[in-house]
Design an enzyme around this catalytic site. Sequence first.
Site, PDB file in Angstrom:
ATOM      1  N   SER A 123     -23.117 -37.288 120.443  1.00 61.23           N
ATOM      2  CA  SER A 123     -23.024 -36.880 121.845  1.00 61.23           C
ATOM      3  C   SER A 123     -24.110 -35.886 122.227  1.00 61.23           C
ATOM      4  CB  SER A 123     -21.655 -36.242 122.111  1.00 61.23           C
ATOM      5  OG  SER A 123     -21.477 -35.094 121.304  1.00 61.23           O
ATOM      6  N   ASN A 194     -23.232 -35.804 129.722  1.00 56.34           N
ATOM      7  CA  ASN A 194     -23.394 -34.419 129.301  1.00 56.34           C
ATOM      8  C   ASN A 194     -24.629 -33.755 129.901  1.00 56.34           C
ATOM      9  OD1 ASN A 194     -21.095 -33.939 127.772  1.00 56.34           O
ATOM     10  ND2 ASN A 194     -21.952 -34.952 125.977  1.00 56.34           N
TER      11      ASN A 194
END
Length: 504
Positions: A123, A194
């Site tokens: 991520s 993100n």
Amino acid sequence: MTALDLSSPVAVVGTGTMGQGIAQVALVAGHPVRLYDAAPGLARKAADTIGSRLDRLVEKERLTADERDAARARLTPVDDLSGLAGCTLVVEAVVERLDVKQELFRALEDVVADDCLLATNTSSLSVTAIGGALRVPGRFVGLHFFNPAPLLPLVEVVSGFATDVASATRAYETARAWGKTPVACADTPGFIVNRVARPFYAEAFAVYETQGADPATIDAVLRESGGFRMGAFELTDLIGQDVNESVTHSVWQAFFQDVRFRPSLAQRRLVESGRLGRKTGRGWYDHREGAERPEPHTAEPAEPPAYVVAEGALGPAAELLDLIREAGVEVREAEEDEGTRLVLPSGGQLVLADGQISAEFRDVVYFDLALDYRRATRIALSHAAHTSAATVAQATGLFQALGKKVSVIGDVPGMIVARTVARIIDLAVEAVAQGLATEEDVDTAMRLGVNYPLGPFEWSRRLGRGWAGALLDEMREVDPCGRYGASLALYRYACATDQREDTP
């Protein structure tokens, strides 16, 4: 290029929460699945856990008993990487360390065939960097699932610099065949979600750090006015302050410490103190048993004004005029309608957040942006110390007459919802302008990945192409720290029209 055939075995390396979730998704889709973990016994333990989850799906009537039994028969824990030979896809979900992931994939290349698709669920790390040391880097791709993987639909399919189009397409189609909603993204720090989501946390923390409002009030305004599922403080307590700060720090460093991604000092202090959120019992809020949840600031009842004078149509807040009339407050039309404000009987003005502050003017109260002014249950107001008490009271009473709770915050440029949405739009437009994703995929990612009420481009179409840039430029004037102001991409986006009738 089509999805992997269901007879093709899929491997998952790393059997923590994410690894188990990804394995369950592939298994329920119909693939044979092999589990591997470097720690002895963990793969078999994970297989048992997944089996228990399949039992619960049967209890909830989401699987039949026969489907569960068939899925269990397709699940195989292995004790050595060599047991992954013959797999057509290997998804890695191990610790977020570049060296560990690189070493793992180099070892996998000695086991699987050259046409085996290799994927990382990272991520925060660079897909390009992880796959850079591989002998066949073209078959390496990012498959970023969101937790819990069996429930959340979004998968970011990330192409590294060396990823072949065919590999990315096969990964995309496979995720879709598994019942997920994939979005395509080039390798960029934070990928789509993100990266674009950073302002949601950063602006809330910035308002708090400048003593504009307390966490409970900021969260309430984001939820009840902005339409977000959760506020930034309660969400980071749920995620874990250490996890959220780590992602923020990673994105900031990856962008060479770009001030727009700067981490929060207040959050750093929270992490240093061990107050990581729900998992430790305390974070921004006290989650210990018996602890009282702080209430957001809500203004005392005030009398509404007898009338307001509308100067202009109020732009994104135009629906307020109908609401005011329905509440029985007279709306008078100004002779000149060039403005975008309401004039109160006190002579003061009520203005939609525009990036300026009340201190710049004689008698102005700002009100925050709302996703839907009719359905919003709370509105934030801000004013300067010298703003007249009569103007503040009339502004408060007006929104209370519309059935809204009112939170009065400090004299903060862009207030809470408006500055947050403007910065999200700016980062989204910049990402698309850099060729990282399409507008549609960005909107899909933000709605499904973090439950935003609208995608950034949906917000922009509703507010007007020039709205975000104008607000950020005004914020730059009052806070020239380098964090605000429209990006070049947003400026170009605001200037773009379907037809350009004028020429320079």
